[in-house]
Design an enzyme around this catalytic site. Sequence first.
Site, PDB file in Angstrom:
ATOM      1  N   TYR A  48       0.832  -1.206   0.000  1.00 55.39           N
ATOM      2  CA  TYR A  48       0.000   0.000   0.000  1.00 55.39           C
ATOM      3  C   TYR A  48       0.872   1.264   0.000  1.00 55.39           C
ATOM      4  O   TYR A  48       0.637   2.216  -0.740  1.00 55.39           O
ATOM      5  CB  TYR A  48      -0.939  -0.019   1.217  1.00 55.39           C
ATOM      6  N   THR A  53      -6.355  18.790  -0.957  1.00 54.69           N
ATOM      7  CA  THR A  53      -5.901  17.895  -2.027  1.00 54.69           C
ATOM      8  C   THR A  53      -6.994  17.764  -3.080  1.00 54.69           C
ATOM      9  O   THR A  53      -8.128  17.391  -2.767  1.00 54.69           O
ATOM     10  CB  THR A  53      -5.542  16.519  -1.439  1.00 54.69           C
ATOM     11  N   LYS A  95      -3.117  21.119  -3.177  1.00 54.23           N
ATOM     12  CA  LYS A  95      -2.156  20.042  -3.482  1.00 54.23           C
ATOM     13  C   LYS A  95      -2.675  19.194  -4.643  1.00 54.23           C
ATOM     14  O   LYS A  95      -3.823  18.755  -4.630  1.00 54.23           O
ATOM     15  CB  LYS A  95      -1.983  19.166  -2.236  1.00 54.23           C
ATOM     16  N   HIS A 144       0.467  13.074  -6.626  1.00 58.18           N
ATOM     17  CA  HIS A 144       0.037  12.168  -5.548  1.00 58.18           C
ATOM     18  C   HIS A 144       0.999  10.973  -5.436  1.00 58.18           C
ATOM     19  O   HIS A 144       0.589   9.837  -5.190  1.00 58.18           O
ATOM     20  CB  HIS A 144      -1.391  11.679  -5.826  1.00 58.18           C
ATOM     21  N   ARG A 164       0.248   7.911  -7.683  1.00 62.78           N
ATOM     22  CA  ARG A 164      -0.839   7.013  -7.266  1.00 62.78           C
ATOM     23  C   ARG A 164      -2.165   7.334  -7.943  1.00 62.78           C
ATOM     24  O   ARG A 164      -3.156   6.670  -7.684  1.00 62.78           O
ATOM     25  CB  ARG A 164      -1.010   7.098  -5.738  1.00 62.78           C
TER      26      ARG A 164
HETATM   27  C1  LIG Z   1       0.618   5.436   1.168  1.00 64.09           C
HETATM   28  C2  LIG Z   1       0.299   6.832   0.705  1.00 64.09           C
HETATM   29  C3  LIG Z   1      -0.862   7.437   1.153  1.00 64.09           C
HETATM   30  C4  LIG Z   1      -1.135   8.761   0.773  1.00 64.09           C
HETATM   31  N1  LIG Z   1      -2.235   9.375   1.308  1.00 64.09           N
HETATM   32  C5  LIG Z   1      -2.456  10.689   1.013  1.00 64.09           C
HETATM   33  C6  LIG Z   1      -3.514  11.405   1.646  1.00 64.09           C
HETATM   34  O1  LIG Z   1      -4.225  10.861   2.485  1.00 64.09           O
HETATM   35  N2  LIG Z   1      -3.702  12.691   1.282  1.00 64.09           N
HETATM   36  C7  LIG Z   1      -2.920  13.327   0.358  1.00 64.09           C
HETATM   37  O2  LIG Z   1      -3.120  14.498   0.059  1.00 64.09           O
HETATM   38  N3  LIG Z   1      -1.886  12.678  -0.226  1.00 64.09           N
HETATM   39  C8  LIG Z   1      -1.628  11.391   0.079  1.00 64.09           C
HETATM   40  N4  LIG Z   1      -0.559  10.754  -0.472  1.00 64.09           N
HETATM   41  C9  LIG Z   1       0.358  11.493  -1.360  1.00 64.09           C
HETATM   42  C10 LIG Z   1       1.476  12.166  -0.544  1.00 64.09           C
HETATM   43  O3  LIG Z   1       0.963  13.242   0.217  1.00 64.09           O
HETATM   44  C11 LIG Z   1       2.578  12.737  -1.455  1.00 64.09           C
HETATM   45  O4  LIG Z   1       1.994  13.548  -2.450  1.00 64.09           O
HETATM   46  C12 LIG Z   1       3.416  11.663  -2.128  1.00 64.09           C
HETATM   47  O5  LIG Z   1       3.644  10.580  -1.246  1.00 64.09           O
HETATM   48  C13 LIG Z   1       4.768  12.238  -2.549  1.00 64.09           C
HETATM   49  O6  LIG Z   1       5.535  11.294  -3.203  1.00 64.09           O
HETATM   50  P1  LIG Z   1       6.697  10.449  -2.485  1.00 64.09           P
HETATM   51  O7  LIG Z   1       6.006   9.365  -1.710  1.00 64.09           O
HETATM   52  O8  LIG Z   1       7.464   9.915  -3.646  1.00 64.09           O
HETATM   53  O9  LIG Z   1       7.479  11.384  -1.598  1.00 64.09           O
HETATM   54  C14 LIG Z   1      -0.256   9.444  -0.104  1.00 64.09           C
HETATM   55  C15 LIG Z   1       0.909   8.806  -0.533  1.00 64.09           C
HETATM   56  C16 LIG Z   1       1.209   7.535  -0.127  1.00 64.09           C
HETATM   57  C17 LIG Z   1       2.497   6.898  -0.575  1.00 64.09           C
END
Ligand SMILES: Cc1cc2nc3c(=O)[nH]c(=O)nc-3n(C[C@H](O)[C@H](O)[C@H](O)COP(=O)(O)O)c2cc1C
Length: 382
Positions: free
Chosen positions: A24, A155, A254, A278, A281
């Site tokens: 995840y 976001t 964001k 994101h 993702r």
């Molecule tokens: C497991 C996971 C869960 C995430 N959940 C959220 C979230 O709840 N809200 C959000 O704005 N971004 C979420 N993100 C995105 C992160 O805020 C961020 O944009 C991203 O992880 C940056 O990339 P990096 O993991 O390569 O540093 C999530 C990312 C991951 C890996």
Amino acid sequence: MHPASISDYRELARRRLPHFLFEYVDGGSYAEVTLRRNVADLEALSLRQRVLRDISQLDLSTELFGTRYAMPIALAPVGMAGMCARRGEIQVARAAEQTGVPFCLSTVSVCPQAEVAQALARPFWFQLYIMRDREFMRDLIGEAIALKCSALVFTVDLPVFGARYRDMRSGLSGAPGLGRSLRRFAQIARHPGWAWDVGVHGRPHQLGNLAPVLEGSGGIEDYIGWIGRNLDPAINWKDLAWVRSLWPGPLIVKGILEADDARAAADLGVDGLVVSNHGGRQLDGALSAVRALPDIVAAVGDRLTILADGGVRSGLDVVRMLALGARGVLVGRPWVYALGARGGAGVTHVLELLAAEMRVAMALTGCTKIAEINTGILAHDR
Ligand SMILES: Cc1cc2nc3c(=O)[nH]c(=O)nc-3n(C[C@H](O)[C@H](O)[C@H](O)COP(=O)(O)O)c2cc1C
């Protein structure tokens, strides 16, 4: 293994966390093209080495939204991160506070806003997803105001879910039922340390901020069902204006990758942006954050504070993002790997590693202050 880098922490987290949880955190959407691009495009930027410049006094500190921080790094909002360690968001929030960097709590955290506020002496940032239930969203914003959160990160890149194949294979998502739960249970049984520390004592299956709206036990299945019913594909610029009208403090949008969207956000009076896909993702095939960044800085960099995230795996990468005009950088997976591997102490260590790597990168590119980092330190392919 004694971890010396973020990739070491990733490996430790892979060993310590149940398979579905590691997948995840680690995975991206579809073929994970954008996930890989985020890392590869940063790595591809060469730095220009400069010498004999007296770099004995280095200052990493920076100001973001009126607050001075130890360095221009913020901990990105990560949903369900509190499953990676016992009351995980509390551990990471404390590590961030001790280091002097902002921590952003996700809407879908395990620990609710109030619990985080109680654990800290200073304010944190809160991240908001907009769901169909606008009244509940209003309540969440109201609570963030009451708890004196110092920034709201809204976001906007999740009106629908990017499919994550790894979650379907691991049993985290897909058709609900006994088979899926048993698969997860078997993975947990192979990690008794996590099961005891987090599973039994950490109440990781309850998502704190959503407790008022989740039905049933409030566990993962209820959460996935609720999110499925509540994601709002109708979300639009009027919603941003609505959030702006409710939130009096710094508002950071964001998930911006295009200059036109950045201008539209600026016109609505936001204070900052996170250039972000994101973490690879959502839209697979989207530009890496680092490639999207220069256009957005050119479009609105004089009006807004531009932050960026995606693929930062070292202090060198932080410096690369800053060189292209980001005023600050968010890291997501790096801190979650560390939390999963070693709890809050791991997060503190990862922040130390990032700072140490930044110092060397600044020293060898001839920069003694954050404000001196600019495109001049990047080599244009020669
Ligand atoms: C497991 C996971 C869960 C995430 N959940 C959220 C979230 O709840 N809200 C959000 O704005 N971004 C979420 N993100 C995105 C992160 O805020 C961020 O944009 C991203 O992880 C940056 O990339 P990096 O993991 O390569 O540093 C999530 C990312 C991951 C890996």
